[in-house]
Design a protein around this motif. Structure first.
Motif, PDB file in Angstrom:
ATOM      1  N   SER A   1       0.846  -1.411   0.356  1.00 34.73           N
ATOM      2  CA  SER A   1      -0.208  -0.044   0.033  1.00 34.73           C
ATOM      3  C   SER A   1       1.068   1.012  -0.201  1.00 34.73           C
ATOM      4  CB  SER A   1      -0.652   0.055   0.932  1.00 34.73           C
ATOM      5  OG  SER A   1      -1.778   0.951   1.187  1.00 34.73           O
ATOM      6  N   THR A   2       0.792   1.831  -0.882  1.00 43.25           N
ATOM      7  CA  THR A   2       1.289   3.292  -1.324  1.00 43.25           C
ATOM      8  C   THR A   2       0.570   4.842  -1.376  1.00 43.25           C
ATOM      9  OG1 THR A   2       1.835   3.125  -3.471  1.00 43.25           O
ATOM     10  CG2 THR A   2       3.119   1.937  -1.993  1.00 43.25           C
TER      11      THR A   2
ATOM     12  N   SER B   1      -1.512   6.649   1.106  1.00 45.46           N
ATOM     13  CA  SER B   1      -1.545   7.484   2.322  1.00 45.46           C
ATOM     14  C   SER B   1       0.075   8.386   1.746  1.00 45.46           C
ATOM     15  CB  SER B   1      -1.446   7.129   3.240  1.00 45.46           C
ATOM     16  OG  SER B   1      -0.459   5.773   3.474  1.00 45.46           O
TER      17      SER B   1
ATOM     18  N   VAL C   1       2.865   7.338   2.639  1.00 45.76           N
ATOM     19  CA  VAL C   1       4.050   6.267   3.400  1.00 45.76           C
ATOM     20  C   VAL C   1       3.665   4.345   2.439  1.00 45.76           C
ATOM     21  CG1 VAL C   1       4.331   5.382   4.996  1.00 45.76           C
ATOM     22  CG2 VAL C   1       3.900   7.505   5.020  1.00 45.76           C
ATOM     23  N   ALA C   2       4.692   4.122   2.500  1.00 45.84           N
ATOM     24  CA  ALA C   2       4.867   3.171   1.758  1.00 45.84           C
ATOM     25  C   ALA C   2       4.787   2.267   2.954  1.00 45.84           C
ATOM     26  CB  ALA C   2       5.611   2.832   0.524  1.00 45.84           C
ATOM     27  N   LYS C   3       3.664   1.703   2.766  1.00 46.77           N
ATOM     28  CA  LYS C   3       3.164  -0.398   4.216  1.00 46.77           C
ATOM     29  C   LYS C   3       3.283  -1.321   2.827  1.00 46.77           C
ATOM     30  CE  LYS C   3       0.254   3.672   6.071  1.00 46.77           C
ATOM     31  NZ  LYS C   3      -0.663   3.903   6.435  1.00 46.77           N
TER      32      LYS C   3
ATOM     33  N   GLU D   1       7.602  -0.009   6.566  1.00 44.44           N
ATOM     34  CA  GLU D   1       7.297   0.595   5.776  1.00 44.44           C
ATOM     35  C   GLU D   1       8.303   2.173   5.380  1.00 44.44           C
ATOM     36  OE1 GLU D   1       5.084   3.738   9.215  1.00 44.44           O
ATOM     37  OE2 GLU D   1       3.875   2.013   9.268  1.00 44.44           O
TER      38      GLU D   1
ATOM     39  N   VAL E   1       8.644   5.910   5.180  1.00 42.84           N
ATOM     40  CA  VAL E   1       7.998   7.118   5.251  1.00 42.84           C
ATOM     41  C   VAL E   1       8.133   8.271   3.769  1.00 42.84           C
ATOM     42  CG1 VAL E   1       7.388   9.151   6.256  1.00 42.84           C
ATOM     43  CG2 VAL E   1       7.986   7.013   6.825  1.00 42.84           C
TER      44      VAL E   1
ATOM     45  N   GLN F   1      10.473   6.065  -2.336  1.00 39.47           N
ATOM     46  CA  GLN F   1       9.560   4.359  -2.220  1.00 39.47           C
ATOM     47  C   GLN F   1       9.713   3.510  -3.352  1.00 39.47           C
ATOM     48  OE1 GLN F   1       6.275   6.016  -2.161  1.00 39.47           O
ATOM     49  NE2 GLN F   1       6.379   6.662   0.254  1.00 39.47           N
TER      50      GLN F   1
ATOM     51  N   CYS G   1      -4.687   0.901   6.532  1.00 39.30           N
ATOM     52  CA  CYS G   1      -3.505  -0.196   6.669  1.00 39.30           C
ATOM     53  C   CYS G   1      -3.343  -1.460   5.624  1.00 39.30           C
ATOM     54  CB  CYS G   1      -4.544  -0.299   7.773  1.00 39.30           C
ATOM     55  SG  CYS G   1      -4.198  -1.453   9.124  1.00 39.30           S
ATOM     56  N   ALA G   2      -1.840  -1.873   5.884  1.00 34.97           N
ATOM     57  CA  ALA G   2      -1.346  -2.221   4.814  1.00 34.97           C
ATOM     58  C   ALA G   2      -2.054  -3.990   5.091  1.00 34.97           C
ATOM     59  CB  ALA G   2      -0.418  -2.717   4.657  1.00 34.97           C
TER      60      ALA G   2
END
Length: 233
Positions: free
Chosen positions: A10-11, A13, A15-17, A38, A40, A45, A186-187
């Motif tokens: 998940s990116t 947001s 933030v890469a999670k 993560e 940040v 990223q 949320c990842a």
């Protein structure tokens, strides 16, 4: 036999999670977490995601052959970040010969306890706008009661609960009101939902996994920014 896992990326947001979880069994709704991290720094990223995934796979002892699917948050969110996540998900799914499970950032922000309830989800879209949708998560997947669309920021105060909005929006609301709660993309939730989708056969071929762009334009032109600054538009 070694446990299968789903890799969730998940990116949206900013933030890469990334999370990898094993297949849930019995009353366990998530399964065991193999690793998570993560990134940040937005600018790094695209360069760091693949090397860090490889590093964490090696450290956890997980093998690509154990992967059941690649889950990805397709947005809405930042234009470049979504392209990064979908591109990496496609590449890994092709290389590892597994399907992809695309889910939206709205779904990744809805907490598990609100399954089977209708909720409005709101995400800061910048440019004085909000990404929003109304969904209900059921055993048959996500029911879209109001599809993803844009909302003007000044309409935010008129939103009534039940609703979940990201932390930035929640902080901007003078009076959150009853039924308005803060949330986060949320990842781990992405991985949890991906296992549900995978078990139901709701998967796609890697290159069918595409970013969800709600806004036609992702940025203002220099002329538009200057005009806005001087009150022309």
């Amino acid at each position: 036999m070694a446990s299968r896992f789903i890799l969730a990326i998940s990116t949206s947001s900013g933030v890469a999670k990334v999370v990898a979880t094993t297949e849930p069994h019995g009353s366990d709704s998530l399964g065991a977490g193999l690793f998570g991290f993560e990134i940040v720094d937005y600018k790094s990223q695209s360069a760091q995601l693949l090397p860090m995934i490889r590093q964490h796979l090696e450290q956890s002892g997980a093998q690509p052959a154990q992967c059941a699917a690649i889950a990805v948050d397709i947005g809405p969110g930042g234009f470049t970040s979504l392209r990064t996540a979908c591109g990496i998900a496609q590449g890994l799914a092709v290389a590892w010969q597994v399907p992809a499970v695309p889910l939206t950032s709205f779904e990744c922000m809805l907490p598990e306890q609100y399954s089977d309830q209708s909720f409005t989800l709101l995400i800061d879209a910048r440019l004085n706008e909000i990404y929003t949708a109304r969904i209900r998560r059921t055993s048959k997947g996500t029911e879209w009661l109001d599809p993803p669309h844009l909302l003007a920021m000044d309409e935010f105060q008129n939103i009534q609960g039940p609703a979940v909005c990201d932390a930035n929006l929640y902080a901007q609301r003078a009076n959150p009101g009853k039924g308005i709660e803060p949330g986060v993309v949320c990842a781990t939730r992405l991985a949890q939902l991906a296992w549900q989708e995978f078990a139901a056969g709701r998967v796609v071929a890697p290159f069918d996994c595409q970013p969800l762009y709600v806004r036609d334009k992702v940025a203002q032109t220099t002329t538009e920014r200057l005009a806005l600054k001087h009150g022309v538009i």
